[in-house]
Design a protein around this motif. Structure first.
Motif, short mmCIF file in Angstrom:
data_model
loop_
_atom_site.label_atom_id
_atom_site.label_comp_id
_atom_site.label_asym_id
_atom_site.label_seq_id
_atom_site.Cartn_x
_atom_site.Cartn_y
_atom_site.Cartn_z
N PHE A 157 12.54 44.35 -1.90
CA PHE A 157 11.31 44.10 -1.15
C PHE A 157 10.11 44.78 -1.81
O PHE A 157 9.03 44.19 -1.91
CB PHE A 157 11.47 44.57 0.30
CG PHE A 157 10.45 43.99 1.23
CD1 PHE A 157 9.24 44.64 1.45
CD2 PHE A 157 10.69 42.80 1.88
CE1 PHE A 157 8.30 44.10 2.31
CE2 PHE A 157 9.74 42.25 2.74
CZ PHE A 157 8.54 42.90 2.95
N GLY A 158 10.31 46.02 -2.28
CA GLY A 158 9.24 46.77 -2.95
C GLY A 158 8.76 46.04 -4.20
O GLY A 158 7.55 45.92 -4.45
N ASN A 159 9.72 45.51 -4.98
CA ASN A 159 9.36 44.75 -6.18
C ASN A 159 8.55 43.52 -5.81
O ASN A 159 7.55 43.18 -6.44
CB ASN A 159 10.61 44.31 -6.94
CG ASN A 159 11.36 45.48 -7.55
OD1 ASN A 159 10.84 46.60 -7.61
ND2 ASN A 159 12.58 45.24 -8.00
N LEU A 160 9.00 42.83 -4.76
CA LEU A 160 8.34 41.59 -4.34
C LEU A 160 6.89 41.85 -3.96
O LEU A 160 5.97 41.15 -4.40
CB LEU A 160 9.09 40.95 -3.17
CG LEU A 160 8.43 39.69 -2.60
CD1 LEU A 160 8.56 38.53 -3.58
CD2 LEU A 160 9.07 39.28 -1.28
N GLN A 161 6.66 42.90 -3.15
CA GLN A 161 5.29 43.10 -2.71
C GLN A 161 4.40 43.57 -3.85
O GLN A 161 3.20 43.23 -3.88
CB GLN A 161 5.20 44.00 -1.48
CG GLN A 161 5.62 45.42 -1.64
CD GLN A 161 5.32 46.21 -0.35
OE1 GLN A 161 4.99 45.66 0.70
NE2 GLN A 161 5.44 47.52 -0.44
N GLU A 162 4.98 44.26 -4.83
CA GLU A 162 4.20 44.65 -6.00
C GLU A 162 3.80 43.41 -6.79
O GLU A 162 2.65 43.25 -7.20
CB GLU A 162 5.02 45.60 -6.89
CG GLU A 162 4.17 46.21 -7.99
CD GLU A 162 4.90 47.25 -8.81
OE1 GLU A 162 5.74 47.99 -8.24
OE2 GLU A 162 4.61 47.32 -10.02
N ALA A 163 4.75 42.47 -6.96
CA ALA A 163 4.47 41.23 -7.70
C ALA A 163 3.42 40.40 -6.96
O ALA A 163 2.59 39.75 -7.58
CB ALA A 163 5.75 40.43 -7.89
N LEU A 164 3.46 40.44 -5.63
CA LEU A 164 2.50 39.66 -4.85
C LEU A 164 1.16 40.37 -4.70
O LEU A 164 0.18 39.77 -4.28
CB LEU A 164 3.07 39.39 -3.44
CG LEU A 164 4.23 38.42 -3.32
CD1 LEU A 164 4.82 38.47 -1.91
CD2 LEU A 164 3.79 37.00 -3.64
N GLY A 165 1.13 41.65 -5.03
CA GLY A 165 -0.10 42.42 -4.88
C GLY A 165 -0.46 42.68 -3.43
O GLY A 165 -1.63 42.70 -3.04
N ILE A 166 0.55 42.83 -2.59
CA ILE A 166 0.28 43.12 -1.17
C ILE A 166 0.97 44.43 -0.79
O ILE A 166 1.83 44.92 -1.52
CB ILE A 166 0.78 42.00 -0.24
CG1 ILE A 166 2.26 41.69 -0.53
CG2 ILE A 166 -0.08 40.76 -0.35
CD1 ILE A 166 2.86 40.64 0.35
N ASN A 167 0.56 44.98 0.35
CA ASN A 167 1.14 46.25 0.78
C ASN A 167 1.56 46.18 2.24
O ASN A 167 0.84 46.58 3.13
CB ASN A 167 0.12 47.38 0.55
CG ASN A 167 0.68 48.72 0.97
OD1 ASN A 167 1.90 48.87 1.16
ND2 ASN A 167 -0.19 49.70 1.14
N ILE A 168 2.76 45.63 2.45
CA ILE A 168 3.26 45.51 3.83
C ILE A 168 4.04 46.78 4.17
O ILE A 168 4.01 47.30 5.26
CB ILE A 168 4.25 44.32 3.94
CG1 ILE A 168 3.54 43.01 3.61
CG2 ILE A 168 4.87 44.26 5.32
CD1 ILE A 168 4.50 41.84 3.50
N PHE A 169 4.76 47.26 3.16
CA PHE A 169 5.86 48.19 3.38
C PHE A 169 5.56 49.49 2.66
O PHE A 169 5.57 49.55 1.44
CB PHE A 169 7.10 47.51 2.80
CG PHE A 169 8.37 48.22 3.08
CD1 PHE A 169 9.21 48.60 2.05
CD2 PHE A 169 8.74 48.49 4.38
CE1 PHE A 169 10.40 49.25 2.32
CE2 PHE A 169 9.92 49.15 4.65
CZ PHE A 169 10.75 49.53 3.61
N SER A 170 5.25 50.54 3.42
CA SER A 170 4.96 51.82 2.80
C SER A 170 5.62 52.93 3.62
O SER A 170 5.97 52.72 4.78
CB SER A 170 3.46 52.05 2.76
OG SER A 170 2.97 52.16 4.09
N GLN A 171 5.75 54.09 3.01
CA GLN A 171 6.36 55.23 3.71
C GLN A 171 5.54 55.61 4.92
O GLN A 171 6.07 56.00 5.96
CB GLN A 171 6.46 56.42 2.75
CG GLN A 171 7.18 57.58 3.37
CD GLN A 171 7.46 58.68 2.37
OE1 GLN A 171 6.98 58.65 1.24
NE2 GLN A 171 8.23 59.66 2.78
#
Lengths: 236, 221
Positions: free
Chosen positions: A177-191
């Protein structure tokens, strides 16, 4: 191009032949491999090119023609959640993935379905939409992740005392999931937003087999970006 | 059983609810049936299924179990001695679970709904896919009396509720499922000979009236 690799921590018995037809970037495929590795079951892995599916894959999963498929002594089992239960019922060594208690089993199955039918399904929408539609999908998946966060709050693992069925199904949160959001340039999932899931991830990473199943990040980012670009140009 | 408290929150036309009714009947479990008005959900439903807010919800000794496939397996595991629904062999269980999942994805899925919610080319495409999926199930049934073999099993319980909706589909789609899938209809009628099934499924005419009502409400011709 297809390649084979033998993963074996024990010598394969003459009477056990386990094969996995998978795809390296698929979270569904990864969860099956993780379960086998955790149980110490040797298997042969066959990488599928999803743009050019092999005759063997189609033979072992004629209905959906999808990966992953587990083939055990010639018997084919498709659908990752079905495969996970089969693995747990066939090889009764530790870790036991599903509790013996019917209520706990029902809860585990409920959360696995929630992950697949809600979180991963909405994540697909996030990947393949833009603008308002994507914004709405991002809001939706954030709400769904919050429900999952609530479920793991105060627990070391989703199931109980050790890694289990829901932890394996939720494995997509550890790397994918972390890789996906980085590729998409979005920030859904953070600590910051999901401290309990992040705590759970840190515990997962301490498990050798989970850490070893890390998806090569650069390769994954390139793969996602290529797929998204292809999708965008196809939908023009 | 004096110490068993079983409540089912349900909605009469729901095929998902029907699955649970059949499973409980097969196991001869007494339960309290509570009809939900889906436009005005009770506090109990919202409390017992806060995540999806949907029926059916099985409440066993105060603890909720949600999602019909999960519920049917739970019922089978809590009351294993009467009418076992899943086989004991892991591979046979995997096959049953696979087809249960197939029914949910392909027969109850959004695409099959298009058989009664759309017209023209879209409807024809939906009908074609629907029949193809039923034929795959016919293939899996083969020459067995039931998907479970000699007795009702998991896949029978998961699929047969849909039989109560077939008439509505046929009327809306202007086709005959029996002509396309005679073995499957024979199987469904065989299931309906069992009280656990016939008493759990509403009348096909009532379902058709309900579908017509839904079409009016949603402005579908």
């Amino acid at each position: 191009m297809k390649w084979r690799t033998i993963f074996s921590s024990k010598t394969m018995g003459d009477d056990e032949e386990v094969k996995v037809f998978g795809m390296w970037a698929s979270p569904y495929s990864r969860r099956v491999e993780l379960a086998l590795k955790l149980k110490g079951i040797p298997y042969e892995y066959i990488e599928e090119d999803l743009s050019n599916k092999s005759a063997l894959l189609i033979k072992h999963n004629p209905v959906h023609q999808k990966i992953p498929v587990l083939v055990h002594n010639g018997k084919s089992i498709p659908e990752s959640l079905v495969i996970l239960e089969y693995i747990d019922e066939t090889w009764r060594n530790n870790p036991i993935l599903l509790s013996q208690d019917p209520y706990d089993r029902a809860m585990a199955r409920f959360w696995a379905k929630f992950i697949d039918e809600k979180i991963l399904s909405t994540t697909r929408k996030v990947s393949f939409t833009t603008g308002k539609e994507q914004e709405h999908a991002i809001e939706e998946v954030t709400e769904q992740l919050k429900l999952l966060e609530n479920e793991v709050k105060g627990k070391a693992y989703f199931g109980g005392e050790g890694i289990g069925y829901v932890d394996i199904v939720a494995n997509f949160l550890v790397f994918w999931f972390g890789n996906l959001q980085e590729a998409l340039g979005i920030n859904i999932f953070s600590q910051h937003k999901f401290p309990f899931i992040f705590e759970w991830i840190q515990k997962q990473l301490k498990i050798d087999m989970v850490d070893e199943s890390r998806i090569p990040k650069d390769k994954h980012l390139t793969y996602i970006r290529t797929r998204l670009a292809a999708f965008k140009s196809a939908s023009k | 059983m004096a110490d068993e408290d079983v409540v089912l929150l349900d909605f009469w036309p729901s095929p998902f609810g029907m699955r649970v009714r059949i499973a409980l009947a097969e196991k001869e479990i007494k339960y309290e049936y509570k009809e939900e008005d889906l436009r005005n959900k009770t506090d109990l439903l919202l409390k017992m299924n806060p995540i999806h807010k949907k029926i059916p919800v099985l409440i066993h000794n105060g603890k909720p179990v949600c999602e019909s496939l999960v519920q049917v397996q739970y019922i089978d595991e809590i009351w294993p001695h009467k009418s076992p629904l899943l086989p004991t062999d892991p591979y046979q269980r995997a096959i049953a679970r696979f087809w249960g999942d197939f029914v949910d994805k392909k027969i109850y899925g959004l695409e099959s709904g298009k058989v009664w919610t759309t017209k023209g080319e879209e409807q024809e495409a939906a009908k074609k896919e629907f029949i193809e999926c039923l034929k795959l199930l016919e293939g899996e049934l083969g020459n067995k009396a039931y998907f479970g073999g000699e007795n009702l099993g998991y896949v029978d319980v998961v699929l047969v509720p849909f039989y109560s909706w077939f008439y509505a589909y046929e009327k809306c789609g202007n086709f005959s499922i029996e002509t396309e899938c005679p073995k499957l209809i024979a199987w469904a009628k065989r299931c309906m000979e069992k009280d656990s099934v016939s008493k759990s499924l509403p009348d096909q005419d009532k379902i058709y009236d309900y579908v017509l009502h839904l079409k009016k409400v949603f402005g579908i011709e």
